[in-house]
Write a protein that holds these residues in place. Structure first.
Motif, PDB file in Angstrom:
ATOM      1  N   LEU A   5       0.836  -1.192   0.000  1.00 43.54           N
ATOM      2  CA  LEU A   5       0.000   0.000   0.000  1.00 43.54           C
ATOM      3  C   LEU A   5       0.878   1.252   0.000  1.00 43.54           C
ATOM      4  N   THR A   6       0.505   2.245  -0.794  1.00 43.85           N
ATOM      5  CA  THR A   6       1.250   3.503  -0.777  1.00 43.85           C
ATOM      6  C   THR A   6       0.706   4.390   0.342  1.00 43.85           C
ATOM      7  N   CYS A   7       1.463   5.407   0.691  1.00 40.70           N
ATOM      8  CA  CYS A   7       1.023   6.344   1.725  1.00 40.70           C
ATOM      9  C   CYS A   7      -0.270   7.044   1.308  1.00 40.70           C
ATOM     10  N   LYS A   8      -0.362   7.393   0.052  1.00 36.67           N
ATOM     11  CA  LYS A   8      -1.568   8.062  -0.453  1.00 36.67           C
ATOM     12  C   LYS A   8      -2.793   7.152  -0.303  1.00 36.67           C
ATOM     13  N   GLU A   9      -2.642   5.878  -0.626  1.00 35.11           N
ATOM     14  CA  GLU A   9      -3.746   4.924  -0.472  1.00 35.11           C
ATOM     15  C   GLU A   9      -4.094   4.726   0.999  1.00 35.11           C
ATOM     16  N   GLN A  10      -3.072   4.689   1.841  1.00 35.11           N
ATOM     17  CA  GLN A  10      -3.295   4.506   3.270  1.00 35.11           C
ATOM     18  C   GLN A  10      -4.093   5.671   3.828  1.00 35.11           C
ATOM     19  N   VAL A  11      -3.729   6.887   3.452  1.00 36.98           N
ATOM     20  CA  VAL A  11      -4.431   8.075   3.935  1.00 36.98           C
ATOM     21  C   VAL A  11      -5.878   8.074   3.439  1.00 36.98           C
ATOM     22  N   PHE A  35     -11.086  -8.036   6.722  1.00 37.23           N
ATOM     23  CA  PHE A  35      -9.864  -8.564   7.338  1.00 37.23           C
ATOM     24  C   PHE A  35      -8.637  -8.329   6.467  1.00 37.23           C
ATOM     25  N   ARG A  36      -8.747  -8.620   5.177  1.00 34.27           N
ATOM     26  CA  ARG A  36      -7.610  -8.470   4.266  1.00 34.27           C
ATOM     27  C   ARG A  36      -7.174  -7.008   4.168  1.00 34.27           C
ATOM     28  N   GLN A  37      -8.132  -6.103   4.057  1.00 38.73           N
ATOM     29  CA  GLN A  37      -7.814  -4.669   3.952  1.00 38.73           C
ATOM     30  C   GLN A  37      -7.148  -4.166   5.234  1.00 38.73           C
ATOM     31  N   ARG A  38      -7.649  -4.617   6.398  1.00 35.28           N
ATOM     32  CA  ARG A  38      -7.021  -4.225   7.676  1.00 35.28           C
ATOM     33  C   ARG A  38      -5.591  -4.734   7.758  1.00 35.28           C
ATOM     34  N   LEU A  39      -5.391  -5.960   7.311  1.00 33.76           N
ATOM     35  CA  LEU A  39      -4.048  -6.550   7.328  1.00 33.76           C
ATOM     36  C   LEU A  39      -3.087  -5.747   6.449  1.00 33.76           C
ATOM     37  N   ILE A  40      -3.545  -5.317   5.289  1.00 33.00           N
ATOM     38  CA  ILE A  40      -2.715  -4.506   4.384  1.00 33.00           C
ATOM     39  C   ILE A  40      -2.397  -3.159   5.040  1.00 33.00           C
ATOM     40  N   GLN A  41      -3.411  -2.546   5.666  1.00 30.96           N
ATOM     41  CA  GLN A  41      -3.194  -1.269   6.362  1.00 30.96           C
ATOM     42  C   GLN A  41      -2.145  -1.436   7.469  1.00 30.96           C
TER      43      GLN A  41
END
Length: 77
Positions: free
Chosen positions: A2-8, A21-27
């Motif tokens: 994940l990029t910083c922009k996507e994280q924000v 669950f998968r999205q939280r794990l990536i975050q």
């Protein structure tokens, strides 16, 4: 990764528990390696906590609305 922009962009959903669950794990994986995003999330959590403690603003025109509702109620009796 994940990029910083996507994280924000997903930070609010992450903090509100709206990611699967998968999205939280990536975050979390991104936050593990990115101190700037960890700081951003800490600031967002602090902001959320501060906003929760603020009193609710009074509803504009609340008294007028209450009077109109009471009058309508009395007419319908």
């Amino acid at each position: 990764m994940l990029t910083c922009k996507e994280q924000v962009a997903r930070a609010s959903d992450y903090l509100d528990g709206q990611l699967n669950f998968r999205q939280r794990l990536i975050q979390r994986h991104h936050l593990l390696f990115c101190p700037k995003c960890r700081r951003f999330i800490r600031q967002m959590r602090l902001l959320q906590a501060t906003l929760r403690k603020l009193p609710e603003p009074p509803v504009a025109g609340g008294e007028e609305l209450a009077a109109r509702l009471a009058a309508e109620h009395n007419r319908n009796r």
